[in-house]
Design an enzyme around this catalytic site. Structure first.
Site, mmCIF file in Angstrom:
data_model
loop_
_atom_site.group_PDB
_atom_site.id
_atom_site.type_symbol
_atom_site.label_atom_id
_atom_site.label_comp_id
_atom_site.label_asym_id
_atom_site.label_seq_id
_atom_site.Cartn_x
_atom_site.Cartn_y
_atom_site.Cartn_z
ATOM 1 C CE LYS A 16 -4.139 -1.863 2.062
ATOM 2 N NZ LYS A 16 -5.019 -1.872 3.215
ATOM 3 C CE LYS A 46 -7.613 -8.725 0.452
ATOM 4 N NZ LYS A 46 -7.479 -8.211 1.816
ATOM 5 C CE LYS A 56 -14.232 -4.628 4.150
ATOM 6 N NZ LYS A 56 -12.927 -4.565 4.807
HETATM 7 N N1 AQP Z 1 -10.676 -12.100 -0.519
HETATM 8 C C1 AQP Z 1 -10.764 -12.607 0.690
HETATM 9 N N2 AQP Z 1 -10.822 -13.938 0.874
HETATM 10 C C2 AQP Z 1 -10.931 -14.470 2.126
HETATM 11 N N3 AQP Z 1 -10.975 -13.712 3.251
HETATM 12 C C3 AQP Z 1 -10.928 -12.385 3.104
HETATM 13 N N4 AQP Z 1 -10.966 -11.371 3.989
HETATM 14 C C4 AQP Z 1 -10.876 -10.200 3.322
HETATM 15 N N5 AQP Z 1 -10.795 -10.409 2.004
HETATM 16 C C5 AQP Z 1 -10.810 -11.756 1.833
HETATM 17 C C6 AQP Z 1 -11.087 -11.558 5.424
HETATM 18 O O1 AQP Z 1 -12.177 -10.760 5.883
HETATM 19 C C7 AQP Z 1 -11.856 -10.237 7.173
HETATM 20 C C8 AQP Z 1 -12.013 -8.736 7.185
HETATM 21 O O2 AQP Z 1 -11.171 -8.192 6.180
HETATM 22 P P1 AQP Z 1 -10.627 -6.712 6.214
HETATM 23 O O3 AQP Z 1 -11.742 -5.794 6.487
HETATM 24 O O4 AQP Z 1 -9.494 -6.630 7.169
HETATM 25 O O5 AQP Z 1 -9.966 -6.556 4.783
HETATM 26 P P2 AQP Z 1 -10.501 -6.382 3.276
HETATM 27 O O6 AQP Z 1 -11.936 -6.741 3.155
HETATM 28 O O7 AQP Z 1 -9.546 -7.076 2.420
HETATM 29 O O8 AQP Z 1 -10.452 -4.813 3.078
HETATM 30 P P3 AQP Z 1 -9.415 -3.943 2.312
HETATM 31 O O9 AQP Z 1 -9.464 -2.549 2.852
HETATM 32 O O10 AQP Z 1 -9.593 -4.095 0.830
HETATM 33 O O11 AQP Z 1 -8.123 -4.651 2.793
HETATM 34 P P4 AQP Z 1 -6.669 -4.601 2.374
HETATM 35 O O12 AQP Z 1 -6.023 -4.015 3.574
HETATM 36 O O13 AQP Z 1 -6.278 -6.031 2.160
HETATM 37 O O14 AQP Z 1 -6.551 -3.742 1.140
HETATM 38 C C9 AQP Z 1 -10.428 -10.675 7.487
HETATM 39 O O15 AQP Z 1 -10.476 -11.834 8.285
HETATM 40 C C10 AQP Z 1 -9.868 -10.995 6.143
HETATM 41 O O16 AQP Z 1 -8.837 -11.968 6.216
#
Ligand code: AQP
Length: 332
Positions: A113, A198, A201
């Site tokens: 990031k 991945k 969101k």
């Molecule tokens: N793609 C995924 N597959 C499986 N598990 C997932 N999780 C998130 N994406 C996947 C799991 O959901 C929980 C909450 O996630 P989060 O809010 O910490 O992260 P996010 O949804 O991935 O949001 P962001 O802002 O898009 O995250 P990053 O920081 O990755 O850019 C967690 O248990 C996560 O493992």
């Protein structure tokens, strides 16, 4: 003794199928029944990147509403918003005095990031570097044994373990050493348009992301348009055929099946996509319906969050007070 579970979701975007299959569904179906569990909207983590305050507020309420809509029962577990419990930030500082800058700079999410922000000519918030310590505080404040998360969070839970061990060695036993647990399938749901990344969101391009509140038509379209490879045979191979492997995992997670066995059932990509789309729509339908009911009664969600925060505070405070004194600070 009942095991203690903590996990959270950050309000950085609308909740996705990845959040549901990787985390939320298991919290609902397993964790809240077997343990003394806390589930949090970890809103402080959403401030580590450029954000719109009103949007974070709306997404925090939406995330809490979806957690309840998916089936978290406030009589069985504690549902709360992280920033309502000051112990998280208090402990985070104590743990910053336990962590080193080197171990935080090694965090993959910080590297990725941070690099993205720099490439876009933006500054990198200091909290993007330090937030894994806040996450450690989220976990350690409650004497957590298990942290049910998707695979992307493994490195952060490892840091929590390291900090707990180091703190205990230096200042006396204070923290339980937690461990991450993952679902058996769909621990890493991939973006439908970019199956090497991945499904996240906060990602800018939304075409490959299924949101929990997408209507049935939109879910169908997104899954039918999922990127696959140029082959024809349906095989479960994450390396050679990541798009198909992702669809097989999604279908397996929805139907309690096994992706390898399912691969043998399909003769075309089209029929696999259709069944995956139908399965996801059916899986999400009750969540969307319950969300609509709960969203119409915001007072109920606020009341749940208020009670949850009171309960969480009561659980966290004695351990955070103990850490405070153990490090050499005068009791308040
Ligand atoms: N793609 C995924 N597959 C499986 N598990 C997932 N999780 C998130 N994406 C996947 C799991 O959901 C929980 C909450 O996630 P989060 O809010 O910490 O992260 P996010 O949804 O991935 O949001 P962001 O802002 O898009 O995250 P990053 O920081 O990755 O850019 C967690 O248990 C996560 O493992």
């Amino acid at each position: 003794m009942t095991k203690r579970i903590f996990s959270g979701i950050k309000p950085t975007g609308h909740m996705t199928l990845g959040n549901y299959l990787g985390a939320l569904r298991r919290w609902v179906e397993v964790d809240q029944h077997q343990s003394d569990a806390l589930f949090s909207v970890v809103d402080l983590h959403a401030l580590t990147v450029d954000h719109d305050p009103g949007r974070v507020r709306r997404l925090s309420r939406q995330a809490a509403t979806l957690m309840l809509a998916a089936g978290l029962d406030p009589e069985r577990c504690t549902v709360f918003v992280q920033s309502h419990v000051a112990e998280h930030a208090r402990l985070s500082y104590l743990l910053e005095c336990t962590a080193t800058d080197g171990e935080l700079r090694r965090m993959i999410q910080y590297k990725e990031k941070g690099a993205r922000a720099r490439a876009a000519g933006e500054s990198v918030r200091l909290s993007l570097l330090t937030y894994p310590v806040l996450m450690a505080a989220d976990i350690l404040a409650y004497g957590t044994d298990e942290v049910p998360v998707g695979e992307d969070q493994t490195q952060h839970v490892e840091l929590s373990r390291d900090l707990a061990v180091r703190f205990n060695q230096r200042y006396g036993h204070t923290f339980t050493v937690p461990r991450a647990t993952h679902p058996s399938v769909a621990a890493r749901v991939m973006d439908l348009q970019d199956p090497l990344s991945k499904m996240g969101k906060s990602h800018a391009s939304t075409a490959g992301i299924v949101y929990l509140l997408d209507d049935a038509d939109t879910v169908h379209k997104k899954i039918m348009r999922a990127v696959t490879d140029s082959g024809r045979e349906v095989t479960y191979d994450r390396e050679q055929s990541p798009g198909i492997a992702n669809l097989l995992e999604i279908l397996a997670a929805c139907s309690e099946g096994n992706p390898k066995d399912l691969a043998g059932v399909y003769e075309s990509y089209g029929s696999l996509k259709r069944d995956a789309a139908d399965a996801v729509v059916e899986l999400l339908r009750p969540v969307r319906e319950r969300h609509a009911e709960l969203a119409a009664d915001g007072g109920h969600v606020d009341e749940v969050l208020k009670r949850g925060a009171e309960r969480a505070r009561g659980m966290a405070r004695p351990r955070v007070d103990a850490a405070h004194v153990a490090m050499g600070l005068l009791p308040g």
